[in-house]
Design a protein around this motif. Structure first.
Motif, PDB file in Angstrom:
ATOM      1  N   TYR A  19       0.815  -1.217   0.000  1.00 10.31           N
ATOM      2  CA  TYR A  19       0.000   0.000   0.000  1.00 10.31           C
ATOM      3  C   TYR A  19       0.848   1.267   0.000  1.00 10.31           C
ATOM      4  O   TYR A  19       0.423   2.297  -0.528  1.00 10.31           O
ATOM      5  CB  TYR A  19      -1.013  -0.016   1.144  1.00 10.31           C
ATOM      6  N   GLU A  20       2.025   1.204   0.550  1.00  8.26           N
ATOM      7  CA  GLU A  20       2.931   2.357   0.447  1.00  8.26           C
ATOM      8  C   GLU A  20       3.243   2.617  -1.027  1.00  8.26           C
ATOM      9  O   GLU A  20       3.304   3.768  -1.461  1.00  8.26           O
ATOM     10  CB  GLU A  20       4.234   2.106   1.206  1.00  8.26           C
ATOM     11  N   TYR A  21       3.447   1.547  -1.769  1.00  9.23           N
ATOM     12  CA  TYR A  21       3.729   1.670  -3.197  1.00  9.23           C
ATOM     13  C   TYR A  21       2.492   2.163  -3.941  1.00  9.23           C
ATOM     14  O   TYR A  21       2.565   3.098  -4.743  1.00  9.23           O
ATOM     15  CB  TYR A  21       4.195   0.319  -3.742  1.00  9.23           C
ATOM     16  N   LEU A  22       1.349   1.551  -3.661  1.00 10.63           N
ATOM     17  CA  LEU A  22       0.107   1.948  -4.318  1.00 10.63           C
ATOM     18  C   LEU A  22      -0.244   3.412  -4.034  1.00 10.63           C
ATOM     19  O   LEU A  22      -0.751   4.116  -4.908  1.00 10.63           O
ATOM     20  CB  LEU A  22      -1.053   1.072  -3.847  1.00 10.63           C
ATOM     21  N   ASP A  23      -0.002   3.840  -2.806  1.00 10.07           N
ATOM     22  CA  ASP A  23      -0.357   5.205  -2.403  1.00 10.07           C
ATOM     23  C   ASP A  23       0.731   6.227  -2.716  1.00 10.07           C
ATOM     24  O   ASP A  23       0.622   7.391  -2.336  1.00 10.07           O
ATOM     25  CB  ASP A  23      -0.669   5.231  -0.904  1.00 10.07           C
ATOM     26  N   HIS A  37      10.934  -6.017  -8.626  1.00  6.71           N
ATOM     27  CA  HIS A  37      10.372  -7.246  -8.066  1.00  6.71           C
ATOM     28  C   HIS A  37       9.051  -7.603  -8.763  1.00  6.71           C
ATOM     29  O   HIS A  37       8.839  -8.758  -9.128  1.00  6.71           O
ATOM     30  CB  HIS A  37      10.147  -7.118  -6.557  1.00  6.71           C
ATOM     31  N   LEU A  38       8.190  -6.614  -8.947  1.00  4.73           N
ATOM     32  CA  LEU A  38       6.903  -6.880  -9.605  1.00  4.73           C
ATOM     33  C   LEU A  38       7.098  -7.371 -11.039  1.00  4.73           C
ATOM     34  O   LEU A  38       6.352  -8.228 -11.516  1.00  4.73           O
ATOM     35  CB  LEU A  38       6.016  -5.638  -9.583  1.00  4.73           C
ATOM     36  N   TYR A  48      -0.622  -7.220  -6.535  1.00  6.99           N
ATOM     37  CA  TYR A  48      -0.593  -5.777  -6.763  1.00  6.99           C
ATOM     38  C   TYR A  48      -1.786  -5.350  -7.605  1.00  6.99           C
ATOM     39  O   TYR A  48      -2.491  -4.398  -7.279  1.00  6.99           O
ATOM     40  CB  TYR A  48       0.719  -5.376  -7.445  1.00  6.99           C
ATOM     41  N   GLY A  49      -2.043  -6.076  -8.692  1.00  6.84           N
ATOM     42  CA  GLY A  49      -3.170  -5.742  -9.571  1.00  6.84           C
ATOM     43  C   GLY A  49      -4.498  -5.842  -8.858  1.00  6.84           C
ATOM     44  O   GLY A  49      -5.384  -4.995  -9.028  1.00  6.84           O
ATOM     45  N   LEU A  50      -4.647  -6.868  -8.028  1.00  3.86           N
ATOM     46  CA  LEU A  50      -5.882  -7.043  -7.264  1.00  3.86           C
ATOM     47  C   LEU A  50      -6.074  -5.892  -6.280  1.00  3.86           C
ATOM     48  O   LEU A  50      -7.157  -5.302  -6.206  1.00  3.86           O
ATOM     49  CB  LEU A  50      -5.841  -8.382  -6.520  1.00  3.86           C
ATOM     50  N   GLU A  51      -5.036  -5.563  -5.536  1.00  2.00           N
ATOM     51  CA  GLU A  51      -5.143  -4.480  -4.553  1.00  2.00           C
ATOM     52  C   GLU A  51      -5.373  -3.133  -5.242  1.00  2.00           C
ATOM     53  O   GLU A  51      -6.117  -2.286  -4.744  1.00  2.00           O
ATOM     54  CB  GLU A  51      -3.896  -4.419  -3.662  1.00  2.00           C
ATOM     55  N   GLN A  52      -4.761  -2.946  -6.388  1.00  2.00           N
ATOM     56  CA  GLN A  52      -4.967  -1.715  -7.152  1.00  2.00           C
ATOM     57  C   GLN A  52      -6.422  -1.613  -7.606  1.00  2.00           C
ATOM     58  O   GLN A  52      -7.040  -0.548  -7.523  1.00  2.00           O
ATOM     59  CB  GLN A  52      -4.021  -1.690  -8.355  1.00  2.00           C
ATOM     60  N   ALA A  53      -6.986  -2.730  -8.057  1.00  2.00           N
ATOM     61  CA  ALA A  53      -8.385  -2.746  -8.496  1.00  2.00           C
ATOM     62  C   ALA A  53      -9.332  -2.462  -7.329  1.00  2.00           C
ATOM     63  O   ALA A  53     -10.294  -1.698  -7.470  1.00  2.00           O
ATOM     64  CB  ALA A  53      -8.718  -4.092  -9.131  1.00  2.00           C
ATOM     65  N   VAL A  54      -9.045  -3.049  -6.165  1.00  2.00           N
ATOM     66  CA  VAL A  54      -9.871  -2.799  -4.977  1.00  2.00           C
ATOM     67  C   VAL A  54      -9.799  -1.323  -4.594  1.00  2.00           C
ATOM     68  O   VAL A  54     -10.821  -0.696  -4.300  1.00  2.00           O
ATOM     69  CB  VAL A  54      -9.433  -3.702  -3.794  1.00  2.00           C
TER      70      VAL A  54
END
Length: 137
Positions: A19-23, A37-38, A48-54
């Motif tokens: 979430y630090e990366y996403l935010d 890494h991704l 990552y894709g799932l959390e980004q979609a959520v």
């Protein structure tokens, strides 16, 4: 979670900071390592894709709700306390805000009752004579 391949950053460490990366709260140098890494790890990329979609879904569905300014300031105050390494009160910010809202609503109701001449209950919880008489009937 791990894809079984060796990486410079461990999968669990990457997911702990997802979430630090996403935010976009991660320092630039760490972002580059994270992206490497991704690019190498499909399970982490999938997560990552799932959390980004959520995150996008929550923003779309709930992003229009205004946060009360007092709640926002309390949350930011807690964040600053944590960053400064100070102890944080045990009552959650949300619970504290709900309690204060209930107190404001009670004060408003009492003020409204006083204007109407019905009078609020006194400190012992007893009501005026008219209310007692109405209950007796």
């Amino acid at each position: 979670m791990s894809c079984g391949e060796p990486h410079e950053k461990d999968c669990s460490e990457v997911l702990d900071h997802l979430y630090e990366y996403l935010d976009r709260e991660m320092p630039a140098g760490e972002c580059a390592d994270f992206q490497v890494h991704l690019d190498e790890c499909s399970p982490c990329l999938e997560k990552y894709g799932l959390e980004q979609a959520v995150k996008k879904l929550v923003k779309r569905c709930c992003g229009h709700d205004d946060v009360p300014s007092d709640l926002r300031s309390k949350v930011m105050g807690r964040i600053e306390l944590i960053r400064a390494g100070e102890t944080v009160p045990e009552v959650s910010v949300l619970e504290q805000a709900k309690k204060e809202q209930a107190q404001r609503e009670q004060a408003d109701a009492e003020a409204s009752a006083a204007e109407e001449g019905t009078g609020p209950a006194d400190a012992t919880g007893s009501t005026d004579a008219r209310t007692e008489a109405a209950r007796a009937e």
